[in-house]
Design an enzyme around this catalytic site. Structure first.
Site, PDB file in Angstrom:
ATOM      1  N   GLU A 776     -18.078 -12.416  11.618  1.00  0.00           N
ATOM      2  CA  GLU A 776     -18.644 -11.150  12.080  1.00  0.00           C
ATOM      3  C   GLU A 776     -17.693 -10.078  11.583  1.00  0.00           C
ATOM      4  O   GLU A 776     -16.520 -10.057  11.978  1.00  0.00           O
ATOM      5  CB  GLU A 776     -18.668 -11.191  13.602  1.00  0.00           C
ATOM      6  CG  GLU A 776     -19.712 -10.318  14.226  1.00  0.00           C
ATOM      7  CD  GLU A 776     -19.543 -10.337  15.728  1.00  0.00           C
ATOM      8  OE1 GLU A 776     -19.701 -11.420  16.316  1.00  0.00           O
ATOM      9  OE2 GLU A 776     -19.218  -9.291  16.284  1.00  0.00           O
ATOM     10  N   CYS A 810     -16.525  -2.253  15.711  1.00  0.00           N
ATOM     11  CA  CYS A 810     -17.271  -2.544  14.463  1.00  0.00           C
ATOM     12  C   CYS A 810     -18.628  -1.872  14.510  1.00  0.00           C
ATOM     13  O   CYS A 810     -19.197  -1.531  13.482  1.00  0.00           O
ATOM     14  CB  CYS A 810     -17.419  -4.038  14.192  1.00  0.00           C
ATOM     15  SG  CYS A 810     -16.967  -5.104  15.509  1.00  0.00           S
TER      16      CYS A 810
END
Ligand SMILES: Cc1cc2nc3c(=O)[nH]c(=O)nc-3n(C[C@H](O)[C@H](O)[C@H](O)COP(=O)(O)OP(=O)(O)OC[C@H]3O[C@@H](n4cnc5c(N)ncnc54)[C@H](O)[C@@H]3O)c2cc1C
Length: 1019
Positions: A776, A810
């Site tokens: 990720e 993120c």
């Protein structure tokens, strides 16, 4: 916290107990059959004289908000009038009307009359919608001209709006008030300057000027009237300060209070009323503190003035105590104050907030009739305090009005009824007519030396004030939608009054019975019986804030020993040999351990928040969200494991059994980042563990102590020591050694795309098994804003998405794409909102933006900002105290020329803005071409456009009309595609499978000589 607020109990007390106490206070005080006798004729009379076809009641009868038509009408009302460009106006109208069937809505001719009258002016209005240079776009005028329906809709919305606004400016409203007073000389008004809450200092100054101007105008127009007959003004504190929040108490007291004092001085000089509106429940305590300060000012400067008051919402579970607190202020300061009792306008928002924050209950009642009980009990209490407080009852409900009149008669107290302009007109016409004395124009003084002190009071004093919004169409929209919702809700009195099918007895049914069951599931029960929602804390409540602040003070970050190569080897050997025993444990046992860890963490929210503030420099709000996410991961994956990892029987021929089984792969290496040192660390680790793997966990170098604390908690919950090892050290050494180790059976990584690629290459080069990687990584996350979006909502979403956690998420917004037709306004508001951000010590409750993680990050971000200063246009920057210059980056925004100018992920509070025009599909293609695919925000009121953009975007998490951070486990499974990661999504239903190996077990059940089961008829 000043004394006044400490008088209020906790906001989320158990509803049944609160209701019982309120009912007890009403015991023997109300004769409900007499209420029905009084109110039934009013209801009947209103029903006998139906409202005209264009009135709100008629419209909502034709198009209830539960229908597609009603919803379309509401959504158009909210957005259409603010859209500056014709193309978007057409798209929006087509989108909403396309799904609704206005032609078959009602049967009577009034509807056709309405639509035809609307269409008549449609073309003219449609032309007005066009920009001046419309001629330069061939075909547009023709298209719009052809679509008379757009014009008709605009006209319909304007008509709707006009029902609720007394005038576009205060002069016009005062003129209208004069006209209405010709028929009803004793009618009074409280004017409200419409608009969204302030987002910037500039907004606040604009509202302040509007209020000042209105007070001057009202004062002039009411000269010669007695004080009790004077009009007044209602003000919203959130309009007067962009940070009217509990966390900004100091600023509120230093900056907002003097502003309101100025307004109070003007109102007191003119002897007109000034009432503070009631807003969201998280501002209740703050409002009381501010009110006390303001009351002190009145005491000092105008002690004889009786026109100062505030609104209290009966739907709040603390309304009763709030009344006592205000009465206490009045007594303490020797003032006579006013209280406007309302039921409350933000019920839906309050329920959502409590659920989102995982509060331990609701701050508002969850049954409509509990609000009614509270209203009556509060009314009773206000009447008891009538020596200190002039009660003002704001309601459109005939039953409530009749009950108030009855109670007031009993008390002999002076009081006032109030209604909103455009609502309750019919009912009050009957109420006033039924009170013959009300026509006897005998103005009385509401001062202590007037009515009450003279012992004169009673129902014959019945007087009515109208809350009268003032503003242009654009400012009206949010208010209009509130009223549409209010009038359209099934539970609403006005709605039921308009529905002849509802018998009068039902409409006036006594509310004086508690409900059998809760009206809403508790926030903890949001996810049903499978798992409990994690518990949160409301930072606006002092009692909930205090333990968190104490934990921050008490926390010391422990040192975690560094792992060397030998430690890595030793850990891998141990985990490898621990695997068989752990994976052999039944999934229910593994799940129970993980669930227990989640429960322990849930109970230690404060301690973990303290650690996160101290080690990761996170603000308290972010810390609460992070601990909750970790708790949710534990509970969610435990539940998922039990439901998804059980063996699956497969179909096949007789004499054979087939089963698909899932089991752990071996030793999983979990490598997590510093930006969510608890949530991401915990999510990876517990997913791997519950699936039956043992785990070598490498936390980020900057945040090992948080990880260590979670590992200890897992062991406390029963996890064997040889199922999990924490290995702290540099990525290049410890991380690389773990990934390359031959015992590694899987890698779960969250971090940069570059490191993910390095890991991928290492795994590919390994001679051993083919090892799966779950990665990720980052994103160049964009938000697309079209011209139907509400700028204030956009700014809230942008500021949260780009700058919360100092942009170190993120999911954070990096690229804001604003439609050119609204870009100037949005950019100006963004600049103003950024200036309101407070950058500072993460441990302080007032801080919005804490430090960036370390000196290296600070250096990189500073260089990026310096480059943008040379190459792009600066939009705005938050203030930064020199004390924090070396550790913090001030939130900053730059305008770029085009999407492609953003080339790399910048992991900090730096926002890039571009303007877009033309085709939105092209914009989405350009965003896709950046090749990251993590999060995308869309701000539009055109539903079909949002759906189309989402379908075209190659992006993992798409958020429409909200912020784009804070994905919730099991609700918004998180993870992207392309350069943003491999999937499957964390916190989603497919995640655990990736941690498992699969085995199909086929057994020939007929091997021992034949198919006994078939022959016995059992197969
Ligand atoms: C003069 C005036 C000033 C006002 N100022 C304010 C203000 O400052 N702040 C503010 O918030 N509102 C304000 N309002 C709006 C007011 O809250 C609503 O108009 C009022 O709630 C409608 O109540 P009602 O008695 O007319 O109707 P009713 O139909 O009897 O009551 C509707 C109300 O019940 C409550 N309710 C609905 N469903 C539920 C449920 N499931 N559980 C619990 N409660 C429920 C809600 O409060 C809803 O508005 C003001 C209204 C007036 C008339």
């Amino acid at each position: 916290m000043p004394i006044a607020a400490s008088r209020l109990p906790a906001p989320c007390r158990p509803e049944p107990a609160v209701v019982q106490r309120l009912l007890a206070s009403l015991q023997g005080r109300l004769d409900w059959p007499a209420v029905i006798t009084a109110a039934a004729p009013w209801v009947q009379a209103v029903r006998d004289k139906p409202a005209p076809f264009w009135a709100m009641e008629s419209l909502l009868r034709e198009y209830p908000i539960s229908s597609a038509e009603g919803l379309a009408l509401m959504r158009l009302a909210e957005a259409l009038l603010r859209v500056p460009d014709a193309e978007t106006a057409i798209a929006l109208t087509a989108d909403q009307l396309g799904r609704a069937d206005f032609s078959s809505g009602g049967s009577d001719s009034s509807q056709h009359k309405m639509l035809s009258s609307l269409s008549a002016s449609a073309i003219g209005l449609a032309k007005r919608l066009l920009p001046d240079d419309a001629g330069s776009k061939p075909g547009l005028l023709e298209r719009l001209g052809a679509q008379t329906v757009v014009g008709a809709t605009v006209r319909a919305i304007q008509l709707l709006g006009r029902q609720f606004v007394l005038g576009r400016h205060i002069g016009e409203a005062l003129g209208e008030a004069r006209t209405q007073r010709k028929d009803q000389p004793r009618l009074r008004f409280s004017f409200d300057m419409l608009g969204e809450g302030a987002r910037t200092a500039h907004d606040a100054q604009r509202y302040l000027a509007a209020y000042q101007n209105a007070i001057t105008a009202i004062a002039e127009s009411t000269q010669g009237q007695g004080p009790a007959e004077r009009d007044g003004i209602s003000i919203k504190l959130s309009a007067l300060h962009p940070r009217y929040e509990d966390a900004q108490l100091e600023r509120v007291l230093d900056e907002l209070v003097p502003r309101v004092c100025g307004l109070i001085d003007a109102a007191a000089r003119a002897d007109i009323n000034l009432t503070i509106d009631a807003e969201e429940s998280d501002r209740l305590e703050l409002s009381l503190v501010v009110f006390d300060r303001l009351a002190a000012h009145v005491q000092d400067t105008a002690p004889a003035w009786t026109g100062f008051g505030l609104a209290i919402q009966a739907y709040q579970t603390r309304a009763y105590e709030m009344i006592d607190a205000v009465a206490e202020i009045a007594r303490r300061r020797s003032l006579r104050l006013m209280v406007r009792l309302v039921k409350g306008a933000y019920w839906d928002g309050e329920i959502k907030r409590a659920q989102e924050l995982g509060l331990n209950g609701y701050p508002v009642f969850t049954h409509k009739h509990h609000t009614d009980i509270s209203y009556l009990a509060c009314a009773q209490r206000l009447l008891e305090h009538h020596a200190q407080i002039l009660p003002q009852f704001a309601t459109h409900n005939a039953g409530t009005i009749a009950a108030i009149v009855q109670m007031a008669r009993h008390h002999g107290a002076r009081f006032e009824m109030q209604r909103l302009h455009g609502m309750g007109e019919g009912v009050y016409r009957e109420v006033m007519a039924a009170s013959p004395e009300s026509r006897r124009a005998a103005p009385r003084d509401s001062s202590p030396s007037g009515g009450d002190a003279a012992g004169v009071s009673g129902p014959h004093e019945l007087s009515l004030r109208i809350y009268a919004p003032v503003g242009e169409h654009r400012d009206l929209l949010a208010y209009l939608v509130r009223r549409l919702l209010e009038n359209g809700a099934n539970s609403s009195f006005v709605h039921q009054l308009a529905d002849a099918q509802v018998p009068v007895t039902e409409l006036l049914h006594s509310p004086l019975q508690p409900a059998d069951a809760a009206g809403q599931p508790a926030p903890a029960a949001l996810y049903g019986s499978g798992r409990a929602n994690s518990s949160g804390a409301d930072l606006a409540v002092p009692e909930q804030r205090a333990p968190l602040q104490a934990a921050v003070q008490a926390t010391q970050v422990r040192t975690v020993p560094l792992a060397d190569e030998a430690a890595v080897r030793h850990a891998m050997t141990m985990l490898d040999s621990g695997f068989d025993a752990w994976s052999a444990r039944p999934v229910a046992e593994r799940a129970a351990i993980i669930r227990r860890a989640g429960d322990l963490l849930d109970a230690r929210l404060a301690a973990y928040c303290g650690l996160l503030v101290r080690e990761a420099g996170k603000t308290l709000g972010d810390c609460i969200a992070e601990v909750r996410e970790a708790v949710d991961f534990c509970r969610y994956y435990a539940e998922q494991a039990e439901s998804r990892l059980a063996p699956i029987a497969l179909p096949g021929p007789t004499g054979e059994s087939n089963e698909l089984r899932l089991h752990g792969r071996g030793v999983f290496v979990c490598i997590s980042p510093w930006n969510f040192p608890l949530a991401i660390f915990a999510g990876q680790v517990v997913a791997a563990l519950v699936a039956g793997n043992t785990v070598a966990a490498k936390p980020a170098e900057q945040t090992p102590a948080v990880a260590q604390a979670f590992v200890e908690l897992l062991h406390e919950a029963g996890l064997p020591t040889d199922a999990l090892r924490l290995l702290h050290g540099p990525g290049e050494a410890v991380g690389a050694a773990l990934v390359a180790h031959p015992a590694t059976a899987g890698v779960c990584f969250t971090g940069s795309t570059q490191v993910a690629k390095i890991i991928q290459r290492t795994l590919a080069a390994s001679e051993g098994a083919i090892v799966p990687l779950i990665a990720e990584t980052g994103g160049l996350n964009a938000m697309v804003v079209d011209s139907s979006a509400l700028p204030e909502q956009v700014i809230d979403a942008v500021v949260q998405s780009a700058f919360r956690s100092a942009g170190q998420r993120c999911s954070a917004l990096r690229l804001l794409c604003v439609h050119e037709s609204i870009a100037d306004g949005v950019i100006a508001m963004l600049r103003g909102a950024m200036q309101e951000l407070r950058v500072g010590d993460a441990a302080e409750i007032a801080t919005d933006v804490g430090p960036v993680i370390d000196a290296e990050a600070h250096g990189n971000l500073s260089r990026h900002v310096a480059r943008l200063e040379r190459e792009a246009t600066l939009i705005g920057r938050a203030a930064l105290d020199t004390r924090f210059a070396a550790t913090h980056i001030a939130p900053v925004a730059f305008e770029l020329k085009q999407v492609e100018d953003l080339r790399e992920e910048v992991f900090g509070p730096v926002l890039h803005v571009v303007r877009w025009g033309g085709d939105v599909d092209t914009l989405v293609k350009r965003i896709n071409a950046l090749r990251y695919g993590l999060t995308l925000g869309i701000q539009t009121r055109i539903d079909s456009r949002a759906t189309r953009i989402a379908a075209q975007a190659r992006i993992g998490n798409v958020y429409v009309n909200r912020n784009m951070i804070g994905a919730v486990v099991g609700v918004q499974p998180f993870g992207g595609e392309g350069l943003s990661g491999t999937g499957p999504k964390a916190g989603g239903p497919h995640y655990l499978y990736r941690f498992c190996a699969e085995q199909t077990l086929t057994i020939n059940t007929a091997a021992a000589g034949g198919n006994a089961a078939l022959l016995a008829g059992l197969d």
